[in-house]
Write a protein that holds these residues in place. Structure first.
Motif, PDB file in Angstrom:
ATOM      1  N   MET A   9     -14.147   3.355  63.017  1.00  9.86           N
ATOM      2  CA  MET A   9     -12.858   3.856  63.477  1.00  9.86           C
ATOM      3  C   MET A   9     -11.840   3.725  62.349  1.00  9.86           C
ATOM      4  SD  MET A   9     -10.579   2.603  66.649  1.00  9.86           S
ATOM      5  CE  MET A   9     -11.042   3.755  67.893  1.00  9.86           C
ATOM      6  N   ARG A  10     -11.071   4.750  62.150  1.00  8.60           N
ATOM      7  CA  ARG A  10     -10.017   4.716  61.142  1.00  8.60           C
ATOM      8  C   ARG A  10      -8.802   4.018  61.709  1.00  8.60           C
ATOM      9  NH1 ARG A  10      -9.369   9.746  57.495  1.00  8.60           N
ATOM     10  NH2 ARG A  10      -7.466   8.595  57.335  1.00  8.60           N
ATOM     11  N   THR A  11      -8.097   3.306  60.836  1.00  7.71           N
ATOM     12  CA  THR A  11      -6.901   2.592  61.282  1.00  7.71           C
ATOM     13  C   THR A  11      -5.633   3.384  61.030  1.00  7.71           C
ATOM     14  OG1 THR A  11      -6.629   1.499  59.160  1.00  7.71           O
ATOM     15  CG2 THR A  11      -7.995   0.379  60.792  1.00  7.71           C
ATOM     16  N   GLY A  12      -5.701   4.382  60.164  1.00  5.98           N
ATOM     17  CA  GLY A  12      -4.522   5.157  59.843  1.00  5.98           C
ATOM     18  C   GLY A  12      -3.752   4.614  58.656  1.00  5.98           C
ATOM     19  N   SER A  13      -4.138   3.438  58.157  1.00  2.00           N
ATOM     20  CA  SER A  13      -3.435   2.859  57.010  1.00  2.00           C
ATOM     21  C   SER A  13      -4.285   2.927  55.744  1.00  2.00           C
ATOM     22  CB  SER A  13      -3.066   1.408  57.306  1.00  2.00           C
ATOM     23  OG  SER A  13      -4.242   0.643  57.447  1.00  2.00           O
ATOM     24  N   GLU A  14      -5.292   3.782  55.723  1.00  2.00           N
ATOM     25  CA  GLU A  14      -6.200   3.836  54.577  1.00  2.00           C
ATOM     26  C   GLU A  14      -5.492   4.148  53.251  1.00  2.00           C
ATOM     27  OE1 GLU A  14      -6.991   5.149  57.504  1.00  2.00           O
ATOM     28  OE2 GLU A  14      -8.793   4.078  58.061  1.00  2.00           O
ATOM     29  N   PRO A  15      -4.580   5.103  53.190  1.00  2.00           N
ATOM     30  CA  PRO A  15      -3.936   5.341  51.896  1.00  2.00           C
ATOM     31  C   PRO A  15      -3.155   4.137  51.388  1.00  2.00           C
ATOM     32  CG  PRO A  15      -3.582   7.206  53.337  1.00  2.00           C
ATOM     33  CD  PRO A  15      -4.202   6.115  54.167  1.00  2.00           C
ATOM     34  N   ALA A  16      -2.583   3.361  52.279  1.00  2.00           N
ATOM     35  CA  ALA A  16      -1.776   2.213  51.867  1.00  2.00           C
ATOM     36  C   ALA A  16      -2.636   1.011  51.504  1.00  2.00           C
ATOM     37  CB  ALA A  16      -0.810   1.833  52.982  1.00  2.00           C
ATOM     38  N   THR A  17      -3.832   0.908  52.052  1.00  2.00           N
ATOM     39  CA  THR A  17      -4.683  -0.255  51.795  1.00  2.00           C
ATOM     40  C   THR A  17      -5.926   0.110  51.004  1.00  2.00           C
ATOM     41  OG1 THR A  17      -5.823   0.071  53.897  1.00  2.00           O
ATOM     42  CG2 THR A  17      -3.920  -1.419  53.889  1.00  2.00           C
ATOM     43  N   ALA A  18      -5.974   1.303  50.431  1.00  2.00           N
ATOM     44  CA  ALA A  18      -7.148   1.725  49.667  1.00  2.00           C
ATOM     45  C   ALA A  18      -7.290   0.886  48.406  1.00  2.00           C
ATOM     46  CB  ALA A  18      -7.030   3.200  49.300  1.00  2.00           C
ATOM     47  N   ARG A  19      -8.518   0.685  48.017  1.00  2.00           N
ATOM     48  CA  ARG A  19      -8.810  -0.078  46.803  1.00  2.00           C
ATOM     49  C   ARG A  19      -9.414   0.853  45.771  1.00  2.00           C
ATOM     50  NH1 ARG A  19     -11.333  -5.630  49.287  1.00  2.00           N
ATOM     51  NH2 ARG A  19      -9.500  -6.193  50.459  1.00  2.00           N
ATOM     52  N   SER A  20      -8.863   0.835  44.580  1.00  2.00           N
ATOM     53  CA  SER A  20      -9.334   1.708  43.518  1.00  2.00           C
ATOM     54  C   SER A  20     -10.568   1.112  42.858  1.00  2.00           C
ATOM     55  CB  SER A  20      -8.225   1.892  42.472  1.00  2.00           C
ATOM     56  OG  SER A  20      -8.702   2.644  41.401  1.00  2.00           O
ATOM     57  N   PRO A  21     -11.577   1.921  42.600  1.00  2.00           N
ATOM     58  CA  PRO A  21     -12.782   1.410  41.925  1.00  2.00           C
ATOM     59  C   PRO A  21     -12.565   1.325  40.415  1.00  2.00           C
ATOM     60  CG  PRO A  21     -13.080   3.710  42.478  1.00  2.00           C
ATOM     61  CD  PRO A  21     -11.744   3.290  43.039  1.00  2.00           C
ATOM     62  N   LEU A  22     -11.719   0.404  39.989  1.00  2.00           N
ATOM     63  CA  LEU A  22     -11.350   0.326  38.582  1.00  2.00           C
ATOM     64  C   LEU A  22     -12.514  -0.081  37.686  1.00  2.00           C
ATOM     65  CD1 LEU A  22      -7.788  -1.220  38.720  1.00  2.00           C
ATOM     66  CD2 LEU A  22      -8.431   1.131  38.300  1.00  2.00           C
ATOM     67  N   ARG A  23     -13.394  -0.947  38.178  1.00  2.00           N
ATOM     68  CA  ARG A  23     -14.529  -1.344  37.344  1.00  2.00           C
ATOM     69  C   ARG A  23     -15.452  -0.164  37.078  1.00  2.00           C
ATOM     70  NH1 ARG A  23     -13.888  -5.063  41.098  1.00  2.00           N
ATOM     71  NH2 ARG A  23     -12.918  -6.997  40.466  1.00  2.00           N
ATOM     72  N   MET A  24     -15.673   0.654  38.091  1.00  2.00           N
ATOM     73  CA  MET A  24     -16.505   1.842  37.903  1.00  2.00           C
ATOM     74  C   MET A  24     -15.823   2.817  36.941  1.00  2.00           C
ATOM     75  SD  MET A  24     -17.926   4.600  40.672  1.00  2.00           S
ATOM     76  CE  MET A  24     -16.314   5.221  41.050  1.00  2.00           C
ATOM     77  N   ARG A  25     -14.518   3.005  37.096  1.00  2.00           N
ATOM     78  CA  ARG A  25     -13.775   3.875  36.184  1.00  2.00           C
ATOM     79  C   ARG A  25     -13.815   3.351  34.759  1.00  2.00           C
ATOM     80  NH1 ARG A  25      -7.869   5.028  38.020  1.00  2.00           N
ATOM     81  NH2 ARG A  25      -7.821   5.784  35.883  1.00  2.00           N
ATOM     82  N   LEU A  26     -13.785   2.020  34.602  1.00  2.00           N
ATOM     83  CA  LEU A  26     -13.852   1.430  33.273  1.00  2.00           C
ATOM     84  C   LEU A  26     -15.176   1.784  32.597  1.00  2.00           C
ATOM     85  CD1 LEU A  26     -12.610  -0.600  31.184  1.00  2.00           C
ATOM     86  CD2 LEU A  26     -14.010  -2.321  32.300  1.00  2.00           C
ATOM     87  N   TRP A  27     -16.285   1.601  33.299  1.00  2.00           N
ATOM     88  CA  TRP A  27     -17.587   1.896  32.707  1.00  2.00           C
ATOM     89  C   TRP A  27     -17.764   3.389  32.448  1.00  2.00           C
ATOM     90  CZ3 TRP A  27     -19.900  -1.635  30.186  1.00  2.00           C
ATOM     91  CH2 TRP A  27     -19.769  -2.964  30.568  1.00  2.00           C
ATOM     92  N   LEU A  28     -17.309   4.231  33.355  1.00  2.00           N
ATOM     93  CA  LEU A  28     -17.410   5.676  33.120  1.00  2.00           C
ATOM     94  C   LEU A  28     -16.536   6.115  31.948  1.00  2.00           C
ATOM     95  CD1 LEU A  28     -17.445   7.041  36.772  1.00  2.00           C
ATOM     96  CD2 LEU A  28     -19.334   7.045  35.135  1.00  2.00           C
ATOM     97  N   SER A  29     -15.389   5.504  31.809  1.00  2.00           N
ATOM     98  CA  SER A  29     -14.518   5.837  30.691  1.00  2.00           C
ATOM     99  C   SER A  29     -15.112   5.363  29.362  1.00  2.00           C
ATOM    100  CB  SER A  29     -13.140   5.216  30.907  1.00  2.00           C
ATOM    101  OG  SER A  29     -12.252   5.634  29.929  1.00  2.00           O
ATOM    102  N   LEU A  30     -15.742   4.206  29.358  1.00  2.00           N
ATOM    103  CA  LEU A  30     -16.425   3.737  28.148  1.00  2.00           C
ATOM    104  C   LEU A  30     -17.583   4.663  27.781  1.00  2.00           C
ATOM    105  CD1 LEU A  30     -16.470  -0.120  28.728  1.00  2.00           C
ATOM    106  CD2 LEU A  30     -15.270   1.112  26.921  1.00  2.00           C
ATOM    107  N   TRP A  31     -18.323   5.111  28.793  1.00  2.00           N
ATOM    108  CA  TRP A  31     -19.429   6.049  28.569  1.00  2.00           C
ATOM    109  C   TRP A  31     -18.900   7.366  27.985  1.00  2.00           C
ATOM    110  CZ3 TRP A  31     -24.472   5.697  28.242  1.00  2.00           C
ATOM    111  CH2 TRP A  31     -25.264   6.828  28.391  1.00  2.00           C
ATOM    112  N   GLY A  32     -17.831   7.874  28.532  1.00  2.00           N
ATOM    113  CA  GLY A  32     -17.220   9.101  28.026  1.00  2.00           C
ATOM    114  C   GLY A  32     -16.666   8.941  26.625  1.00  2.00           C
ATOM    115  N   THR A  33     -16.101   7.768  26.342  1.00  2.00           N
ATOM    116  CA  THR A  33     -15.590   7.506  24.997  1.00  2.00           C
ATOM    117  C   THR A  33     -16.721   7.522  23.974  1.00  2.00           C
ATOM    118  OG1 THR A  33     -13.782   6.190  25.884  1.00  2.00           O
ATOM    119  CG2 THR A  33     -14.333   5.832  23.588  1.00  2.00           C
ATOM    120  N   ALA A  34     -17.826   6.886  24.323  1.00  2.00           N
ATOM    121  CA  ALA A  34     -18.964   6.834  23.391  1.00  2.00           C
ATOM    122  C   ALA A  34     -19.518   8.234  23.118  1.00  2.00           C
ATOM    123  CB  ALA A  34     -20.050   5.927  23.956  1.00  2.00           C
ATOM    124  N   TRP A  35     -19.705   9.033  24.163  1.00  2.00           N
ATOM    125  CA  TRP A  35     -20.257  10.378  23.976  1.00  2.00           C
ATOM    126  C   TRP A  35     -19.276  11.306  23.276  1.00  2.00           C
ATOM    127  CZ3 TRP A  35     -24.978  11.927  23.736  1.00  2.00           C
ATOM    128  CH2 TRP A  35     -25.971  11.207  24.387  1.00  2.00           C
TER     129      TRP A  35
END
Length: 121
Positions: A9-35
């Motif tokens: 069930m959705r609570t309706g507060s998802e945009p306010a309590t969402a968590r960003s996947p920063l660790r995944m973005r970090l690794w993907l950005s490192l991969w993109g930087t290398a290539w």
């Protein structure tokens, strides 16, 4: 729908309590930087300036993304909660502390109102 299927069930507060996947973005950005760096060097050495410029643009975007990600990760658990930190109640911007409902009487004179008098007759 099957009986074994469970719908969260959705609570309706998802945009306010969402968590960003920063660790995944970090690794993907490192991969993109290398290539992008590899492509930049490879195309520059083979005499392909257009493709080298395209790789340089991608490299620039990846490095800027890395800077943004590291800045947000260093802001602490308020902006990047870990698995052990529950979602927080967002700031409502009206100056009231967390956990206090808007109509709660705090024992102050005037029924909890802190508004200054309007000065009108």
């Amino acid at each position: 729908m099957l009986d074994s299927e469970v719908i969260a069930m959705r609570t309706g507060s998802e945009p306010a309590t969402a968590r960003s996947p920063l660790r995944m973005r970090l690794w993907l950005s490192l991969w993109g930087t290398a290539w992008a760096l590899f492509g930049l060097v490879a195309f520059a050495m083979n005499g392909r300036p257009g493709w080298a410029a395209a790789c340089a643009v991608v490299l620039l975007l990846a490095v800027v993304d890395l800077c943004v990600i590291t800045y947000r990760m260093r802001q602490g658990p308020h902006y990047q909660p870990g698995r052990d930190i529950p979602p927080y109640e967002p700031d409502h911007g009206d100056g009231r502390p967390r956990g206090q409902s808007p109509g709660a009487d705090s024992g102050r004179a005037g029924g909890g109102r802190t508004d200054p008098p309007s000065g009108r007759p």
